[in-house]
Design a protein around this motif. Sequence first.
Motif, PDB file in Angstrom:
ATOM      1  N   VAL A   1      -4.919  -3.960   4.308  1.00 13.35           N
ATOM      2  CA  VAL A   1      -3.635  -4.662   4.306  1.00 13.35           C
ATOM      3  C   VAL A   1      -3.275  -5.120   5.715  1.00 13.35           C
ATOM      4  N   GLU A   2      -3.487  -4.261   6.689  1.00 14.02           N
ATOM      5  CA  GLU A   2      -3.156  -4.615   8.066  1.00 14.02           C
ATOM      6  C   GLU A   2      -4.043  -5.739   8.586  1.00 14.02           C
TER       7      GLU A   2
ATOM      8  N   LEU B   1       3.755 -11.013  -5.667  1.00 13.04           N
ATOM      9  CA  LEU B   1       2.695 -10.041  -5.392  1.00 13.04           C
ATOM     10  C   LEU B   1       3.236  -8.616  -5.351  1.00 13.04           C
ATOM     11  N   LEU B   2       4.432  -8.443  -4.815  1.00 12.87           N
ATOM     12  CA  LEU B   2       5.037  -7.106  -4.758  1.00 12.87           C
ATOM     13  C   LEU B   2       5.335  -6.578  -6.166  1.00 12.87           C
ATOM     14  N   VAL B   3       5.863  -7.438  -7.029  1.00 19.37           N
ATOM     15  CA  VAL B   3       6.148  -7.023  -8.410  1.00 19.37           C
ATOM     16  C   VAL B   3       4.848  -6.578  -9.081  1.00 19.37           C
ATOM     17  N   ASP B   4       3.800  -7.333  -8.856  1.00 20.99           N
ATOM     18  CA  ASP B   4       2.508  -6.996  -9.466  1.00 20.99           C
ATOM     19  C   ASP B   4       1.961  -5.691  -8.906  1.00 20.99           C
ATOM     20  N   PHE B   5       2.178  -5.443  -7.595  1.00 22.66           N
ATOM     21  CA  PHE B   5       1.648  -4.223  -6.977  1.00 22.66           C
ATOM     22  C   PHE B   5       2.310  -2.962  -7.546  1.00 22.66           C
ATOM     23  N   TYR B   6       3.623  -3.007  -7.727  1.00 20.03           N
ATOM     24  CA  TYR B   6       4.344  -1.808  -8.178  1.00 20.03           C
ATOM     25  C   TYR B   6       4.424  -1.693  -9.702  1.00 20.03           C
TER      26      TYR B   6
ATOM     27  N   THR C   1       0.848  -1.184   0.000  1.00 22.46           N
ATOM     28  CA  THR C   1       0.000   0.000   0.000  1.00 22.46           C
ATOM     29  C   THR C   1       0.880   1.229   0.000  1.00 22.46           C
ATOM     30  N   ARG C   2       0.305   2.366  -0.322  1.00 23.64           N
ATOM     31  CA  ARG C   2       1.015   3.641  -0.275  1.00 23.64           C
ATOM     32  C   ARG C   2       0.918   4.223   1.111  1.00 23.64           C
ATOM     33  N   LEU C   3       1.976   4.905   1.547  1.00 16.08           N
ATOM     34  CA  LEU C   3       2.001   5.457   2.912  1.00 16.08           C
ATOM     35  C   LEU C   3       0.976   6.553   3.018  1.00 16.08           C
ATOM     36  N   GLY C   4       0.099   6.950   3.014  1.00 10.61           N
ATOM     37  CA  GLY C   4      -0.875   7.976   3.049  1.00 10.61           C
ATOM     38  C   GLY C   4      -2.246   7.478   2.697  1.00 10.61           C
TER      39      GLY C   4
END
Length: 489
Positions: free
Chosen positions: A317-318, A432-437, A306-309
């Motif tokens: 996500v949490e 999953l991280l590659v797909d997210f970014y 997720t994005r920080l904001g």
Amino acid sequence: MAALAAASPGGDEALEEDEDELEPGLDEAEAEAEAGSGARPAGGSRGAVLTRRGITLRVLLRDGLLEPARGVLSIYYLGKKFVGDLGADGTITWQETGQVFNSPSAWATHCKRLVNPAKKSGCGWASVRYKGQKLDQYKAAWLRQHQPNAPPADESLASEGEDEEVPEEEEEEAAHEGRAPVPEPVAAKKPEERSKKQQSRSAAEPAGTEHGAPAKRMEGRARAPVRYCSLGTRDSARNPQTLVEVTSFAAINKFQPFNVAISSNVLLLLDFHSHLTRSEVVGYLGGRWDTNTQLLTVLRAFPCRTRLGDAEAAGAVEEEICQSLFLRGLSLVGWYHSHPFGPALPSLHDIDAQMDYQLKLQGSGNGFQPCLALICGPYYHGNPGVESKIAPFWVMPPPEQRPNDYGIPMDVEVAYIQDGFLTNDVLQEMTLLVDFYKGAPDLVKFQELWSQDQTYLDKLKGSLAARTPKDQSFSHVLEQIFGLLKLSG
């Protein structure tokens, strides 16, 4: 380690000898009171028997200066508030855990050691408040009533060696100075779920910048770190992104209060996560805390996709991470974040965030539990070689006589455990991280040059090589993930 073991006494064991020490002559006085007839004149034998140190909660309750009730006792210590119930028998029940303490000193010492493990005494009568007023003032009132001819006691003696605690109304001032107050716990379905969820929520935006914007660090602006001793009292005008050098425990003649062991798969996953974007990333650490050996074992990293904001996405996500922790039988033991192009040193914001998270991981029946922070600096050219610097740190509370100072960022010595193979969980999380970014504007362009002779992908591979298991059966899966990174830009 012995000091920490004493930091979590259970129930009636909590400093019973302290009760004995503070009650010389009490039994004799009570027996004499029962044997006598009628009321005693002020300054009579009861006052003669009971010295100032012999006055206990039972005496104050018996003589009507205090009344048993729920939530009437409180302690404020370094930004943390503790609430207790006063029993008719003079015992104190800490509301958060249900532990029972025999004296104010026992309760104060226990609570303060949760916040500051180096704390040796609680100075309970000067620290515990009854309906907002310090207990030693009630003790002084008893003396004035029963020993009117005695010389006035020096009030400073009651608080000798103890600093003024931060009352509730001053917490708002602390927040203005940059210290976020600790929120009250929220209700949940099950105590165990509440504990895990509350802990996860406590680190929602550990390195957040402006809401709605990715936490991007300027690559060309190197931030020179400062030494902790140069900070002084916190200053609202000081840049919260100021980096601070960590201090070793040996440098201040102290022992590290806990041991740490970290799985190599944890480092590999958080290192991979940190390499993907030019913005800061954040995640949680799952593991176990052994109170007998004082060993914190970090077994799993949980990246926040997720994005920080983005508070709305962060909640989902949490919740997912909470479930993952619960299903794996792990506890939340810390967090990590990245400084993409800067050194792996904590900022003032990181220090305050870590101090808050350390406090929020307290309050369980297990007493002291450490919370570990990791910072990863993937693309900092000051690192030796291509391997990312991953720095663990922990925050020691400021000196009690200087409660408005920043916490002290401490370097933590860690033992690293080399895993034999990459788990499916780690490989799936990487995918999953590659797909997210994928397609994100701040995604690192891995085919571009990071240095004169290495691309960003070469840099990533070189850093991960030091953390990958010797078993090469998964290498083809890693190559597939690297191939996805080439295409994702």
